[in-house]
Design an enzyme around this catalytic site. Structure first.
Site, PDB file in Angstrom:
ATOM      1  N   CYS A 127       6.209   4.732   5.379  1.00  0.00           N
ATOM      2  CA  CYS A 127       6.752   3.253   5.013  1.00  0.00           C
ATOM      3  C   CYS A 127       7.388   2.360   5.996  1.00  0.00           C
ATOM      4  O   CYS A 127       7.046   1.346   6.110  1.00  0.00           O
ATOM      5  CB  CYS A 127       8.051   3.701   3.855  1.00  0.00           C
ATOM      6  N   ASP A 128       7.758   3.209   7.016  1.00  0.00           N
ATOM      7  CA  ASP A 128       8.490   2.400   8.223  1.00  0.00           C
ATOM      8  C   ASP A 128       7.060   1.654   8.872  1.00  0.00           C
ATOM      9  O   ASP A 128       7.066   0.603   9.296  1.00  0.00           O
ATOM     10  CB  ASP A 128       9.055   3.332   9.162  1.00  0.00           C
TER      11      ASP A 128
END
Length: 172
Positions: A65-66
């Site tokens: 997600c980062d």
């Protein structure tokens, strides 16, 4: 009661249940209400007239997600003022703000689906087992018609960045 879909997605190989409809290109994008911060809500209408890339992530505090959010933040610089990149997660607005500050992410708009899961249910990405939103990408034209969709089949896999950016460029 919202539609439940099984057999479409997994988390580390284990089946998960998605709540809501499976949207397709050509569909009118459903409205939603999410939080910009703890007190301020926003809806799809607040981005009227813009091309929208909606990047959905389960939580900014995970590696994939980062990376996904950082990548779209980099791409935003080349897409211009007619495009808005919205990153939706069920993270609390405080966590989103902290993460963006630490990551130097300043071109995407982070939206929190924590309170009502309005986005997750409307876009068919709410994970019943975790109350998180499944990784996915939606590209909407200026009239909020969906032109591109990617529902990931495995929660831990990254999206097809190139296809999503190309879908946005076709609308410019």
């Amino acid at each position: 009661m919202a539609q439940e879909r099984t057999g479409e997605a997994t988390f580390k190989g284990n089946p998960i249940t998605l709540v809501g409809p499976k949207l397709q290109p050509g569909d009118q994008a459903p409205d939603f209400t999410v939080n910009l911060n703890l007190l301020e809500e926003t809806t799809l209408k607040d981005y009227a007239g813009k091309i929208k890339l909606i990047s959905v992530v389960p939580s900014l505090d995970t590696g994939v997600c980062d990376a996904q959010t950082r990548r779209f933040n980099e791409e935003a610089a080349q897409l211009g003022q007619d495009v808005v990149i919205l990153t939706v997660s069920a993270d609390l607005p405080f966590a989103q703000a902290r993460w963006c500050g630490a990551a130097g992410v300043d071109r995407v708009v982070t939206l929190s689906d924590y309170k009502t899961r309005s986005f997750g249910e409307a876009y068919g990405v709410l994970i019943k087992e975790f109350a998180l939103d499944m990784r996915s990408i939606f590209v909407l034209d200026r009239d909020d018609r969906i032109t591109y969709v990617e529902y990931l089949s495995e929660m831990t896999e990254p999206p097809n960045f190139e296809a999503a950016i190309e879908a946005v460029r076709k609308l410019l």
